[in-house]
Design a protein around this motif. Structure first.
Motif, PDB file in Angstrom:
ATOM      1  N   THR A 163       0.830  -1.206   0.000  1.00 24.22           N
ATOM      2  CA  THR A 163       0.000   0.000   0.000  1.00 24.22           C
ATOM      3  C   THR A 163       0.865   1.257   0.000  1.00 24.22           C
ATOM      4  OG1 THR A 163      -1.674  -1.215   1.240  1.00 24.22           O
ATOM      5  CG2 THR A 163      -1.866   1.178   1.230  1.00 24.22           C
ATOM      6  N   GLU A 172       2.348   1.662  -3.455  1.00 23.50           N
ATOM      7  CA  GLU A 172       1.334   2.120  -4.409  1.00 23.50           C
ATOM      8  C   GLU A 172       1.054   3.616  -4.248  1.00 23.50           C
ATOM      9  OE1 GLU A 172      -1.256  -2.001  -4.841  1.00 23.50           O
ATOM     10  OE2 GLU A 172      -2.194  -0.229  -3.937  1.00 23.50           O
ATOM     11  N   LEU A 173       0.917   4.041  -2.996  1.00 21.90           N
ATOM     12  CA  LEU A 173       0.612   5.453  -2.741  1.00 21.90           C
ATOM     13  C   LEU A 173       1.753   6.354  -3.203  1.00 21.90           C
ATOM     14  CD1 LEU A 173      -1.093   5.261   0.751  1.00 21.90           C
ATOM     15  CD2 LEU A 173      -2.061   6.330  -1.278  1.00 21.90           C
ATOM     16  N   GLU A 209      -0.308   9.506  -5.424  1.00 22.69           N
ATOM     17  CA  GLU A 209      -1.488   9.851  -4.617  1.00 22.69           C
ATOM     18  C   GLU A 209      -1.114  10.491  -3.286  1.00 22.69           C
ATOM     19  OE1 GLU A 209      -4.942   6.852  -4.500  1.00 22.69           O
ATOM     20  OE2 GLU A 209      -3.292   5.758  -5.434  1.00 22.69           O
ATOM     21  N   ALA A 261     -12.750   6.341   7.407  1.00 23.66           N
ATOM     22  CA  ALA A 261     -12.353   4.925   7.375  1.00 23.66           C
ATOM     23  C   ALA A 261     -12.172   4.392   8.798  1.00 23.66           C
ATOM     24  CB  ALA A 261     -11.053   4.773   6.572  1.00 23.66           C
ATOM     25  N   ARG A 314      -2.748   8.255   5.162  1.00 21.03           N
ATOM     26  CA  ARG A 314      -3.303   7.693   3.922  1.00 21.03           C
ATOM     27  C   ARG A 314      -3.117   6.176   3.881  1.00 21.03           C
ATOM     28  NH1 ARG A 314      -3.982  11.867   0.019  1.00 21.03           N
ATOM     29  NH2 ARG A 314      -3.008  13.805   0.723  1.00 21.03           N
ATOM     30  N   ALA A 346      -5.482   4.336   6.377  1.00 22.44           N
ATOM     31  CA  ALA A 346      -6.887   4.415   5.960  1.00 22.44           C
ATOM     32  C   ALA A 346      -7.295   3.163   5.182  1.00 22.44           C
ATOM     33  CB  ALA A 346      -7.113   5.660   5.107  1.00 22.44           C
ATOM     34  N   ARG A 347      -6.339   2.611   4.429  1.00 25.81           N
ATOM     35  CA  ARG A 347      -6.636   1.433   3.600  1.00 25.81           C
ATOM     36  C   ARG A 347      -6.419   0.113   4.337  1.00 25.81           C
ATOM     37  NH1 ARG A 347      -4.248   2.751  -2.405  1.00 25.81           N
ATOM     38  NH2 ARG A 347      -4.918   4.922  -2.500  1.00 25.81           N
ATOM     39  N   LEU A 348      -5.940   0.197   5.568  1.00 25.02           N
ATOM     40  CA  LEU A 348      -5.544  -1.036   6.266  1.00 25.02           C
ATOM     41  C   LEU A 348      -6.320  -1.245   7.555  1.00 25.02           C
ATOM     42  CD1 LEU A 348      -1.679  -0.759   5.732  1.00 25.02           C
ATOM     43  CD2 LEU A 348      -3.327  -2.059   4.369  1.00 25.02           C
ATOM     44  N   GLN A 349      -7.560  -0.769   7.590  1.00 26.09           N
ATOM     45  CA  GLN A 349      -8.382  -0.935   8.786  1.00 26.09           C
ATOM     46  C   GLN A 349      -8.646  -2.417   9.050  1.00 26.09           C
ATOM     47  OE1 GLN A 349      -9.266   1.640  10.897  1.00 26.09           O
ATOM     48  NE2 GLN A 349      -7.724   2.575   9.587  1.00 26.09           N
TER      49      GLN A 349
END
Lengths: 393, 393
Positions: free
Chosen positions: B55, B58-59, B64, B82, B290, B293-296
């Motif tokens: 992640t 990617e960010l 992003e 999130a 950031r 947020a994607r790893l909750q």
């Protein structure tokens, strides 16, 4: 009362600032954000240097930044060494990695320094106008912020400082280039300030520390330079950040650098490692430490800010505003055409221009324009600036 | 005195801990780090989940994460959303993004909460044994940490808590799974605690807040679960971090989540946004916001810690050590075979084993083993653990 009395009071006291921001938000909702000229925030709009993104990508892609664990509370030794080498060059006094503590920005650095040094009731003296958060930073640790006036052009008034030092003065805090004025304190005045603090401190049998918050050090114009403080006073501490020079304020990266000649050096360094930890910072964010280690002395494209500065100064001068052309930072601090700067800023809001009253910086009768904005915000606001000053002629 | 009197006192008081760490460093220098069995630090040794690195990459690669500027002091709205969604699921009570404040780790979260709530002399009640930094966090803001004993197996002793609440009690702070015991407080005891605090608070005409520091929430074994606190008490606040569940303690990422049913909600949220700012955190590091947020709900490979836990528990049981098998976290808190836990830990050092005396956690007569270490550290230390306990038989 559910929340702390002191915090409740701060919330109520700052309600006028909140109201102003709410009015700004209302204007944006009403007219569209692009039709509101927002000069209220010091959020850098020049992007980070390309090498910042490149370095970050390299560290992430190569896996070099894969260790996200705890390191010493003061930071990675190799990062502290890189910062020490750079600070030594800038300040003109060699320092070691031991003299550097990586922090969560300048705000984290100042809080760690204040907690390490201030006993209840101790005073922090700051030339006004000044960054208003300093009040809270001193108060957090039982200290009291006392302001001292600067001269007409916002340079240091040594006689005023001499008069303001009391037996409670523990720290003199400077911010050069200054927020909100953009002024730089020259080497001569810093040397005089250093002597003054040494003399007054000696008479009291203890140190008065010179603390320098200098996040705008590299954002200077027309060949201006920002003199170091280590040669001005042995009891000096830099507490600063990469927020402005790399345009990364969200990442919270800064450092404390202590003059190796400081009184009781070992004890002070131990105290700073402790306060950085127990205030809850624990350590500066680890991956960004690795990034900035490779970017010592790198700065955003200052010519961008310079162009905005010229555009703004030219425009406002033509309107008839009175100001000091700032040699550094990205703020302009013009005189308000009327004594009541809050009323004047409200009048600017009628033109959809958002600025901050000088009263918010201990500089009443002025207002702050943060020109870290799109050029078209500056040009677009000019007619409004003109109409507003003309209203009061 | 150059540094603050209080800080000087802390430095002197903690000198025995420093001496222990110095002795550990001396042993490593003498015998080589690989020949010293270091169980003294809670620094996760299981790497971050692969998806964390993916992640992050990617960010960074996609650009992003290119905005490193200031965001609201409470964090990016989409990140808070999130977290709110996740906290709602975990706590069994829906919350909104407004109820979440992103912080610099749990240490930052707790300091922001304490500053928002504590008036001078207010008490923070904590079941002992406890994470010793809590003392400093309370003291930073004029509060006083008061400990209350737990039962023999380190679970909550409600009668003891009831007896310890005074009219100065503003906060009850729990840490479950617990550092240093690994114990988890069950739903029944939390519900009883919630009722107790509500009753005692009502009698005083104000809230007593239940604050939960739960960075080990997802590091649990044998199907154990950690009950939420939002259903136990309306006046409840989670103050926690991603340090342990993602193995990223160096990055300083955590959050505060406030129960939407809390007294005077809007005011408390405004206070927390303010204290997070003025303490110098300003905001949680932007890029890591950031990422998380994607790893909750994502957690490191807990089976790794479980294997270490079993290895350690089996070995120490065979040696004859007496301990509660911990259902969570990565600490074991055995009884010291002799009453003087500091002397016992020194005896372990003679076997090149580094542990921390229970006295350092308000749990004298015990010692803490952090088993977030290589398996071979555990197996290698066993003969030394055995010889040491046999010395005292």
């Amino acid at each position: 009362m559910p929340i702390a009395v002191k915090i409740q009071a701060v919330i109520e006291k700052s309600s006028w600032i909140r109201k102003m921001f709410e009015e700004g938000a209302r204007l944006k909702a009403l007219h569209g954000a692009e039709n509101v000229y927002d000069f209220s925030l010091g959020n850098p709009n020049v992007p980070p240097p390309e090498i910042f993104e490149k370095t970050l990508r390299e560290l992430v892609d190569s896996g070099e930044a894969r260790d996200h664990g705890y390191m010493p509370n003061t930071g990675y030794p190799f990062v502290r060494q890189a910062v020490a080498d750079h600070v030594g060059r800038v300040q003109g006094a060699a320092i070691t990695a031991d003299d550097v503590i990586m922090t969560c920005g300048a705000a984290g650095a100042l809080n760690a320094v204040f907690k390490a040094l201030l006993d209840p009731g101790d005073e922090v003296l700051v030339p006004a106008p000044y960054f208003v958060e300093y009040n809270a930073y001193a108060d957090n640790h039982g200290g009291i912020l006392k302001t001292v006036p600067t001269r007409e052009d916002f340079t240091l008034d040594l006689a005023a400082i001499d008069a303001a030092v009391t037996e409670k003065t523990k720290i003199v805090l400077i911010n050069s280039p200054n927020n909100p004025t953009g002024q730089i304190y020259d080497a001569e005045s810093l040397a005089a300030l250093g002597r003054l603090l040494l003399d007054r401190g000696e008479a009291m049998g203890r140190a008065i520390y010179l603390v320098s918050d200098e996040p705008y050090r590299n954002i200077v114009y027309d060949g201006a330079t920002v003199p170091g403080i280590f040669t001005a006073s042995p009891n000096s501490i830099v507490a600063t950040s990469y927020s402005k020079e790399l345009s990364i304020p969200g990442e919270r990266l800064g450092y404390i650098a202590v003059n190796p000649a400081v009184d009781d050096r070992r004890n002070l360094l131990a105290a700073l490692a402790l306060t950085n930890r127990i205030l809850g910072f624990v350590n500066a964010p680890s991956m960004m430490q690795r990034v900035v280690a490779r970017l010592q002395g790198v700065t955003v494209d200052v010519s961008e800010y310079d162009r905005k500065r010229r555009l703004l100064c030219k425009g406002l001068a033509e309107c008839g505003y009175d100001f000091i052309t700032p040699p550094g930072a990205f703020y302009l601090f013009p005189k308000s055409p009327i004594p009541d700067d809050v009323a004047f800023v409200q009048a600017l809001q009628e033109e959809r221009i958002l600025a901050v009253p000088g009263s918010g910086f201990g500089g009443p009768g002025h207002f702050r324009i943060a020109y870290c904005v799109d050029d078209k915000t500056i040009t677009g606001a000019m007619p409004g600036f003109k109409r507003t000053i003309e209203k009061y002629r």
